[in-house]
Design a protein around this motif. Structure first.
Motif, mmCIF file in Angstrom:
data_model
loop_
_atom_site.group_PDB
_atom_site.id
_atom_site.type_symbol
_atom_site.label_atom_id
_atom_site.label_comp_id
_atom_site.label_asym_id
_atom_site.label_seq_id
_atom_site.Cartn_x
_atom_site.Cartn_y
_atom_site.Cartn_z
ATOM 1 N N THR A 150 -56.161 -0.018 -12.972
ATOM 2 C CA THR A 150 -56.441 0.239 -14.426
ATOM 3 C C THR A 150 -55.418 1.276 -14.880
ATOM 4 O O THR A 150 -54.810 1.291 -16.100
ATOM 5 N N SER A 151 -55.485 2.378 -14.061
ATOM 6 C CA SER A 151 -54.452 3.501 -14.246
ATOM 7 C C SER A 151 -53.175 3.064 -14.462
ATOM 8 O O SER A 151 -52.515 3.506 -15.256
ATOM 9 N N PHE A 152 -52.692 2.213 -13.422
ATOM 10 C CA PHE A 152 -51.325 1.795 -13.626
ATOM 11 C C PHE A 152 -50.868 1.175 -14.849
ATOM 12 O O PHE A 152 -50.096 1.402 -15.482
ATOM 13 N N LEU A 153 -51.734 0.101 -15.335
ATOM 14 C CA LEU A 153 -51.741 -0.730 -16.527
ATOM 15 C C LEU A 153 -51.620 -0.072 -17.623
ATOM 16 O O LEU A 153 -50.947 -0.125 -18.534
ATOM 17 N N HIS A 154 -52.485 1.148 -17.684
ATOM 18 C CA HIS A 154 -52.521 2.117 -18.919
ATOM 19 C C HIS A 154 -51.301 2.849 -18.971
ATOM 20 O O HIS A 154 -50.571 3.116 -20.010
ATOM 21 N N ARG A 155 -50.824 3.511 -17.596
ATOM 22 C CA ARG A 155 -49.232 4.130 -17.817
ATOM 23 C C ARG A 155 -48.259 3.006 -18.149
ATOM 24 O O ARG A 155 -47.283 3.443 -18.916
ATOM 25 N N MET A 156 -48.256 1.919 -18.065
ATOM 26 C CA MET A 156 -47.196 0.728 -18.089
ATOM 27 C C MET A 156 -47.248 0.540 -19.648
ATOM 28 O O MET A 156 -46.308 0.363 -20.268
ATOM 29 N N GLN A 157 -48.568 0.396 -20.312
ATOM 30 C CA GLN A 157 -48.876 0.402 -21.628
ATOM 31 C C GLN A 157 -48.046 1.403 -22.490
ATOM 32 O O GLN A 157 -47.397 1.309 -23.409
ATOM 33 N N CYS A 158 -48.358 2.562 -22.102
ATOM 34 C CA CYS A 158 -47.796 3.955 -22.424
ATOM 35 C C CYS A 158 -46.136 3.814 -22.531
ATOM 36 O O CYS A 158 -45.745 4.264 -23.273
ATOM 37 N N ALA A 159 -45.635 3.513 -21.086
ATOM 38 C CA ALA A 159 -44.321 3.504 -21.069
ATOM 39 C C ALA A 159 -43.614 2.534 -21.929
ATOM 40 O O ALA A 159 -42.595 2.681 -22.546
ATOM 41 N N VAL A 160 -44.237 1.372 -22.237
ATOM 42 C CA VAL A 160 -43.620 0.171 -22.897
ATOM 43 C C VAL A 160 -43.643 0.665 -24.355
ATOM 44 O O VAL A 160 -42.864 0.386 -25.098
ATOM 45 N N ALA A 161 -44.714 1.083 -24.735
ATOM 46 C CA ALA A 161 -44.881 1.608 -26.118
ATOM 47 C C ALA A 161 -44.157 2.888 -26.620
ATOM 48 O O ALA A 161 -44.051 3.128 -27.691
#
Length: 199
Positions: A150-161
């Motif tokens: 979950t933490s990884f996916l949130h970081r990826m979402q932030c990075a992509v956005a």
């Protein structure tokens, strides 16, 4: 460094072990994204709808479950489209029997939008088995594993956005470290396109 033959070569990452792991994760994300896009196309074809129409129905379903009211302006903001575009989209969904519009009971200037029973049944019939398979894929995860994913996916979402970069913070990264001086970075060949990111 010898690379696993199943891992495609990358001109974007260094030869470090850490970047090698990262490249494998990015490739897995790309594969998942491709599978998800195929699923969305199948769903759109099955329901004879476009992506925005499905997004409206999903938003209305979640709002209903949360007890929230939804107006056309809310939907226009959610999709990032004009009020004229959302009106045309709602007209189509109303004609097909997937939603209804009604006056707000206490504020007659407002229009409320909600999905119909027909839409709920169709969404459930179309997506229930897929959602069940996705939930099954999470079975057996420990709390720490679920937290890590979950933490990884949130970081990826932030990075992509590009949210944290634009704000000048490092929220999407565990740590920002300079590359090792011994690390050999593979440069993008002249004339080559930058690799596709997992987004």
């Amino acid at each position: 460094m010898k690379r696993d033959i199943t891992t495609p070569p990358s001109y974007w990452y260094s030869d470090s072990a850490e970047d090698d792991r990262g490249a494998r994760v990015m490739e897995a994300l790309r594969s998942y994204r491709a599978a998800e896009m195929d699923m969305r196309r199948r769903t759109q074809t099955s329901m004879s709808m476009g992506e925005n129409e499905l997004r409206v129905l999903r938003h209305l379903t979640r709002a209903c479950a949360a007890g929230r009211e939804v107006t056309p302006i809310d939907l226009a903001r959610h999709l990032g489209v004009s009020t004229a575009s959302i009106t045309a989209l709602l007209d189509r969904l109303e004609r097909s029997g997937h939603l209804e519009r009604r006056r707000h009971p206490s504020d007659r200037r407002k229009i409320l939008v909600s999905s119909t029973g027909h839409a709920d049944v169709e969404m459930r019939d179309t997506l229930a088995s897929m959602h069940a398979r996705m939930m099954q894929a999470t079975r057996g995860m420990s709390d720490s594993e679920a937290e890590a994913v979950t933490s990884f996916l949130h970081r990826m979402q932030c990075a992509v956005a590009d949210v944290c970069h634009s704000a000048g913070t490092d929220c999407c990264a565990i740590a920002t470290r300079p590359a090792s001086p011994t690390t050999t970075t593979r440069l993008l060949p002249t004339g080559a396109a930058a690799p596709e990111v997992a987004a």
